[in-house]
Design a protein around this motif. Structure first.
Motif, short mmCIF file in Angstrom:
data_model
loop_
_atom_site.label_atom_id
_atom_site.label_comp_id
_atom_site.label_asym_id
_atom_site.label_seq_id
_atom_site.Cartn_x
_atom_site.Cartn_y
_atom_site.Cartn_z
N THR A 292 0.81 -1.21 0.00
CA THR A 292 0.00 0.00 0.00
C THR A 292 0.85 1.27 0.00
OG1 THR A 292 -1.76 -1.17 1.18
CG2 THR A 292 -1.84 1.23 1.18
N SER A 293 1.88 1.31 0.84
CA SER A 293 2.68 2.53 0.92
C SER A 293 3.37 2.89 -0.40
CB SER A 293 3.70 2.42 2.04
OG SER A 293 3.06 2.42 3.30
N PRO A 294 4.07 1.94 -1.07
CA PRO A 294 4.65 2.30 -2.37
C PRO A 294 3.61 2.70 -3.40
CG PRO A 294 5.66 0.30 -1.51
CD PRO A 294 4.50 0.61 -0.63
N MET A 295 2.44 2.08 -3.35
CA MET A 295 1.37 2.45 -4.29
C MET A 295 0.94 3.90 -4.08
SD MET A 295 -2.51 0.93 -4.61
CE MET A 295 -2.97 1.77 -3.07
N LEU A 296 0.77 4.29 -2.82
CA LEU A 296 0.33 5.65 -2.53
C LEU A 296 1.40 6.67 -2.91
CD1 LEU A 296 -1.35 5.08 0.96
CD2 LEU A 296 -2.50 5.52 -1.21
N GLU A 298 4.31 6.26 -4.96
CA GLU A 298 4.89 6.25 -6.30
C GLU A 298 3.85 6.32 -7.42
OE1 GLU A 298 7.50 2.91 -6.64
OE2 GLU A 298 8.44 3.29 -4.70
N LEU A 299 2.65 5.79 -7.17
CA LEU A 299 1.63 5.76 -8.22
C LEU A 299 0.58 6.86 -8.05
CD1 LEU A 299 1.07 1.90 -8.48
CD2 LEU A 299 2.66 3.35 -9.76
N LEU A 300 0.26 7.19 -6.80
CA LEU A 300 -0.76 8.21 -6.55
C LEU A 300 -0.15 9.53 -6.07
CD1 LEU A 300 -3.51 6.02 -4.83
CD2 LEU A 300 -3.19 6.54 -7.25
N ASN A 301 1.17 9.56 -5.91
CA ASN A 301 1.91 10.80 -5.60
C ASN A 301 1.52 11.44 -4.27
OD1 ASN A 301 3.35 10.68 -8.10
ND2 ASN A 301 1.54 11.52 -9.14
N TYR A 302 1.24 10.62 -3.27
CA TYR A 302 1.00 11.15 -1.93
C TYR A 302 2.34 11.37 -1.22
CZ TYR A 302 -4.06 10.31 -1.95
OH TYR A 302 -5.40 10.34 -2.21
N PRO A 303 2.45 12.43 -0.40
CA PRO A 303 3.67 12.61 0.41
C PRO A 303 3.80 11.46 1.41
CG PRO A 303 2.34 14.61 0.37
CD PRO A 303 1.49 13.54 -0.23
N VAL A 304 5.03 11.21 1.87
CA VAL A 304 5.25 10.06 2.75
C VAL A 304 4.52 10.22 4.08
CG1 VAL A 304 7.45 9.41 1.72
CG2 VAL A 304 7.42 11.09 3.55
N THR A 306 1.61 11.76 4.59
CA THR A 306 0.20 11.47 4.34
C THR A 306 -0.02 9.97 4.17
OG1 THR A 306 -0.01 13.61 3.23
CG2 THR A 306 -1.76 12.00 2.86
N THR A 307 0.91 9.31 3.51
CA THR A 307 0.83 7.86 3.36
C THR A 307 0.78 7.18 4.72
OG1 THR A 307 2.01 7.89 1.25
CG2 THR A 307 2.04 5.84 2.49
N PRO A 357 -5.75 4.59 -10.50
CA PRO A 357 -4.96 5.82 -10.38
C PRO A 357 -5.82 7.06 -10.18
CG PRO A 357 -4.17 4.49 -12.20
CD PRO A 357 -5.45 3.87 -11.75
N GLY A 358 -7.09 7.01 -10.55
CA GLY A 358 -7.94 8.19 -10.42
C GLY A 358 -8.68 8.31 -9.11
N MET A 359 -8.48 7.39 -8.17
CA MET A 359 -9.25 7.43 -6.91
C MET A 359 -8.64 8.42 -5.93
SD MET A 359 -8.00 3.88 -5.13
CE MET A 359 -6.25 3.56 -4.83
N ASP A 360 -9.44 8.78 -4.91
CA ASP A 360 -8.92 9.61 -3.83
C ASP A 360 -8.60 8.71 -2.64
OD1 ASP A 360 -11.36 8.92 -2.78
OD2 ASP A 360 -12.22 10.94 -2.90
N TRP A 361 -8.49 9.28 -1.46
CA TRP A 361 -8.05 8.54 -0.28
C TRP A 361 -9.14 7.66 0.33
CZ3 TRP A 361 -10.94 9.67 4.01
CH2 TRP A 361 -11.64 10.88 3.99
N ARG A 362 -10.41 7.92 0.01
CA ARG A 362 -11.50 7.25 0.71
C ARG A 362 -11.52 5.73 0.52
NH1 ARG A 362 -13.31 12.09 -1.08
NH2 ARG A 362 -14.21 13.51 0.47
N PRO A 363 -11.40 5.20 -0.71
CA PRO A 363 -11.40 3.74 -0.85
C PRO A 363 -10.27 3.05 -0.09
CG PRO A 363 -11.73 4.80 -2.98
CD PRO A 363 -11.34 5.88 -2.02
N ILE A 364 -9.12 3.72 0.00
CA ILE A 364 -7.98 3.12 0.69
C ILE A 364 -8.23 3.06 2.19
CG2 ILE A 364 -5.51 3.39 1.17
CD1 ILE A 364 -5.37 4.86 -1.57
N VAL A 365 -8.76 4.13 2.75
CA VAL A 365 -9.04 4.16 4.18
C VAL A 365 -10.16 3.17 4.52
CG1 VAL A 365 -9.95 5.59 6.05
CG2 VAL A 365 -8.21 6.51 4.50
#
Length: 498
Positions: A292-296, A298-304, A306-307, A357-365
């Motif tokens: 999950t962390s590398p996906m957030l 490297e692929l979704l461009n979240y800061p570390v 926030t991840t 790649p187009g999702m926001d944070w809600r599905p992950i949480v």
């Protein structure tokens, strides 16, 4: 025969020892996952290859599992306090060496030292907790120790992400040094020594052959893709080591009455099935974080940072479900809780298959919260399943077996998902990129096509391929959990209370 020496001089001393032991349990667990969200910074500084990332976790866990197996023998031969303090010193040195590493190999070696030192901390901390706690409160203290361990694993990414973002990645290890010192000083002043019979034997041959088999398999999975599998002599050596180690261990078990995994433990059906299920729970627990962390980042461009924060709901649900399920009346059948928790994990992983790649944070949480709740329910119910029919005198060894199974499940799970992730990324990239040619692009583009534009398009394809590969790994974790759900039906009913 054991020779105990008083551990405390009063209630205040017992409380201080209990707090230090719980802190040690948390410290051991949090250092498993602390580097998770900080991996981009660590990779950049140490020039760590993608296929070496899994070593950050698996080296720590594998080393911990080996030393955990010999903790009881070491404590009996050299003294519980002496081994505990030696482990804390080695753990502190491992933390320092982590921060001083300048290459990936140095960092992994430091993690091995840190993991090996952490192995004795959990079983010795639990033994100390149970010794200084009145009999009527020991069950609650055992629950507190388990909660601290899972809380450490769950909060590691958030703490590590925040520290690495604002203070640099070495700070994630520096912050543990003062905690280690506090635990060491507290135990040095208040904990009494306790030593068992020096003549106690230990099955080093069994442990060595089993460890060689596991390490050979681990290295085979970690290095195989990079070295083109059996085209490499190294892979042949690792494969032979794995096969030979497991073969010798199997023969040893079948020809000797007792070994470091006592035969009597495997005669209890519930403990045997719980060991298999625990392996799969470990297979899901840490690999999900590792994916999950590398996906957030490297692929979704979240800061570390926030991840890391996005892993908190999963941890809260995990610990909360564990505590609530453990507090359920003992008269209740644990099997519906175990089944419900495992089904919830499967459902959460099914939700992860919808990541894009187009999702926001809600599905992950949402998916993380549900998976954490399912894992918490399952772990609590599994403890009742494992020990509900086991002779109480074998429970310490049964607990060690369950912990080893979960640890090895995590380290093998990380190796498997890393292996298939890179293999699938390459396969999907080839399938998508074969249509990416200058002529096909030019047919749908106004103006000239330059090489930088094609390079940008190739980057988009790579990102899409990596996303598909990550989702495929969540599918593997889902099917692994589905495969062991039927085992719940073979568990014996709990014994009547009293």
């Amino acid at each position: 025969m054991s020779t105990p020496i008083p551990s405390t001089s009063g209630a205040g001393g017992r409380y201080a020892i209990s707090a230090a032991a719980l802190m040690a349990t948390y410290l051991q667990a949090v250092n498993i996952s602390l580097p998770n969200a900080a991996l981009p910074h660590i990779q950049a500084t140490l020039s760590m290859a993608n296929d070496e990332v899994g070593w950050v976790f698996s080296s720590y866990i594998a080393a911990s599992a080996v030393t955990m197996s010999i903790t009881q023998w070491l404590a009996g031969r050299y003294g519980r306090k002496a081994i505990y303090q030696a482990a804390l010193i080695a753990f502190g040195l491992g933390l320092v060496f982590d921060t001083l590493a300048t290459t990936s190999i140095q960092f992994v070696l430091a993690r091995i030292l840190q993991g090996a030192a952490s192995g004795p901390l959990v079983p010795l901390s639990l033994a100390i907790l149970l010794e200084v706690t009145p009999a009527e409160r020991r069950a609650r203290m055992g629950l507190a120790a388990t909660a601290c361990s899972l809380l450490g694993i769950s909060t590691g990414p958030a703490i590590g992400g925040w520290l690495s973002e604002y203070y640099g990645w070495p700070s994630i290890f520096n912050v543990s040094v003062p905690m280690t010192a506090i635990i060491f000083v507290t135990m040095a002043q208040l904990l009494g020594e306790k030593r068992q019979d020096r003549g106690q034997a230990f099955d080093f041959f069994g442990l060595t052959t089993f460890s060689v088999g596991m390490i050979g398999l681990q290295m085979l999975l970690d290095r195989g893709e990079r070295l083109e599998w059996f085209a490499s002599k190294e892979i042949w050596v690792e494969a032979i080591a794995a096969v030979l180690g497991f073969y010798l261990f199997t023969v040893h078990v079948l020809t000797r009455k007792e070994h470091f995994l006592r035969t009597v433990l495997f005669r209890d059906r519930n403990l045997l099935l719980a060991t298999v299920i625990s392996f799969v729970l470990g297979f899901v627990l840490l690999p999900t974080l590792a994916l999950t962390s590398p996906m957030l980042e490297e692929l979704l461009n979240y800061p570390v940072d926030t991840t890391g924060y996005m892993s908190v709901p999963r941890g809260v649900a995990l610990v909360g479900a564990l505590v609530l399920t453990s507090l359920a009346p003992s008269q209740l059948d644990y099997r519906p809780f175990l089944m419900g928790g495992m089904v919830l994990v499967v459902y959460a992983n099914w939700l992860m298959l919808g990541y894009s790649p187009g999702m926001d944070w809600r599905p992950i949480v949402e998916a993380g919260f549900l998976q954490g709740a399912g894992l918490g329910m399952s772990l609590a119910a599994l403890a009742r399943a494992a020990f509900g029919t086991l002779d109480p005198k074998f429970r310490p060894e049964g607990s060690a077996l369950i912990n080893l199974s979960r640890l090895y499940g995590s380290t093998i799970g990380i190796a498997v998902v890393q292996l298939f992730f890179y293999a699938n990324t390459q396969a999907v990239h080839i399938a998508l990129a074969k249509h990416l040619t200058p002529f096909r692009v030019a047919a749908n583009t106004v103006g000239s096509i330059a090489k930088p534009s094609l390079a940008a398009l190739n980057g988009i394809v790579t990102r899409q391929a990596a996303t598909v590969a990550v989702i495929d790994q969540f599918e593997i974790l889902m099917f692994a959990m589905l495969a062991v759900i039927p085992l719940v039906f073979f568990l014996r009913k709990p014994r009547p209370s009293g």
